[in-house]
Scaffold this active site. Structure first.
Site, short mmCIF file in Angstrom:
data_model
loop_
_atom_site.label_atom_id
_atom_site.label_comp_id
_atom_site.label_asym_id
_atom_site.label_seq_id
_atom_site.Cartn_x
_atom_site.Cartn_y
_atom_site.Cartn_z
N HIS A 161 0.83 -1.20 0.00
CA HIS A 161 0.00 0.00 0.00
C HIS A 161 0.87 1.25 0.00
O HIS A 161 1.94 1.28 0.62
CB HIS A 161 -0.90 0.05 1.23
CG HIS A 161 -2.01 -0.94 1.19
ND1 HIS A 161 -3.26 -0.64 0.70
CD2 HIS A 161 -2.05 -2.24 1.55
CE1 HIS A 161 -4.03 -1.71 0.78
NE2 HIS A 161 -3.32 -2.70 1.30
N GLU A 210 -7.27 0.15 -6.22
CA GLU A 210 -6.73 -1.18 -5.98
C GLU A 210 -6.02 -1.71 -7.22
O GLU A 210 -6.54 -1.61 -8.33
CB GLU A 210 -7.85 -2.14 -5.57
CG GLU A 210 -8.48 -1.82 -4.22
CD GLU A 210 -9.32 -2.98 -3.72
OE1 GLU A 210 -8.82 -4.12 -3.71
OE2 GLU A 210 -10.48 -2.74 -3.33
#
Length: 276
Positions: A161, A210
């Site tokens: 992330h 994502e």
């Protein structure tokens, strides 16, 4: 071959879930892409596969495939749906379920009123474990995007992330900046990109791009990564409400060396069969 499956959603993050214990299952990346098509297939953000345990210490093996066919190691919203699914099918009667993934093991706790709590992972900021190519001190890093310096926190909560601070998440260029960071060679396996707006020490707003999917209505691991990033800089409390386009999740992180806990709903939409 007729394949039995279920469609589930968690705050609008939707999944096709397949029981790979009671029926033979094998998916190629091409087959997953076809199933993920929202006009010609089932349509989903991720495909989740239930497999028999790989070791006696766990109840199941949990596999996660993005809509582009790539396999990943973590999906917090999917984990909650996984727990509700195996209980729904009667594959287990436990309220506390332990599973393995390609990223490690995790616990799932079925709560009351349709909620599920999952222990996501112990966060790491080490570049080689995210993985990312930057060297030097972290976890805050900078990258030039179209000549503009962009700062972000890089970490892994079982998947990679990058978390950016924004003044107003509603105005963030999620698609453009998210794709640019996600596909940067800095991240050899690509990365999920979170756009974080801190409201107060116990409340944040978040949008997530994502990898392998694009922006989704909710991202459980993204919510965890965002809270960890804020906590690491001393900006957030131990427990935080994360407001996403699809709804609100509760994230709790006691601190370094501890797993992140994620609590939220998981809903069965329908069950069906499809010809493969």
């Amino acid at each position: 071959m007729l394949l039995n499956f279920a469609k589930m959603q968690a705050l609008g993050n939707d999944f096709m879930i397949v029981d790979g214990i009671s029926q033979p299952v094998a998916f190629s990346p091409t087959a997953i892409q076809r199933l993920a098509d929202r006009k010609r297939g089932v349509g989903f953000d991720q495909l989740l596969l239930v497999e028999p345990p790989y070791s006696p210490e766990v109840d199941f093996h949990y596999r996660i495939f993005n809509a582009d066919g790539s396999e990943v190691g973590q999906c917090g919203n999917g984990a909650r749906c996984f727990a509700r699914f195996v209980r729904h099918l009667g594959l287990t009667w436990k309220n506390r379920i332990r599973v393995s993934t390609i990223a490690g093991e995790m616990n799932m706790q079925i709560e009351e009123e349709g909620l599920v709590t999952v222990d996501i992972a112990v966060p790491t900021f080490e570049p080689e474990q995210i993985p990312m190519q930057f060297v030097g001190p972290g976890p805050q890093h900078k990258m030039l995007l179209d000549g503009v310096e962009t700062s972000f926190t890089a970490l892994s909560v079982g998947n990679p992330h990058a978390v950016l601070d924004v003044r107003d998440v509603a105005l963030a260029a999620v698609a453009e900046i998210g794709q640019a960071i996600c596909e940067s060679p800095v991240f050899p396996q690509q990365t999920n990109v979170g756009f974080l707006q801190i409201i107060d020490r116990a409340t944040v707003r978040l949008r997530v791009y994502e990898r392998g999917v694009g922006e989704t209505e909710a991202c459980g691991s993204g919510a965890c990564a965002a809270v960890v990033a804020g906590r690491q800089r001393g900006l957030l409390d131990e427990q935080v409400q994360v407001q996403l386009p699809g709804g609100t999740l509760t994230v709790r992180w006691p601190g370094e060396g501890q797993p992140v806990q994620l609590t939220g709903p998981a809903v069965l939409v329908y069950e069906g069969q499809i010809e493969l």
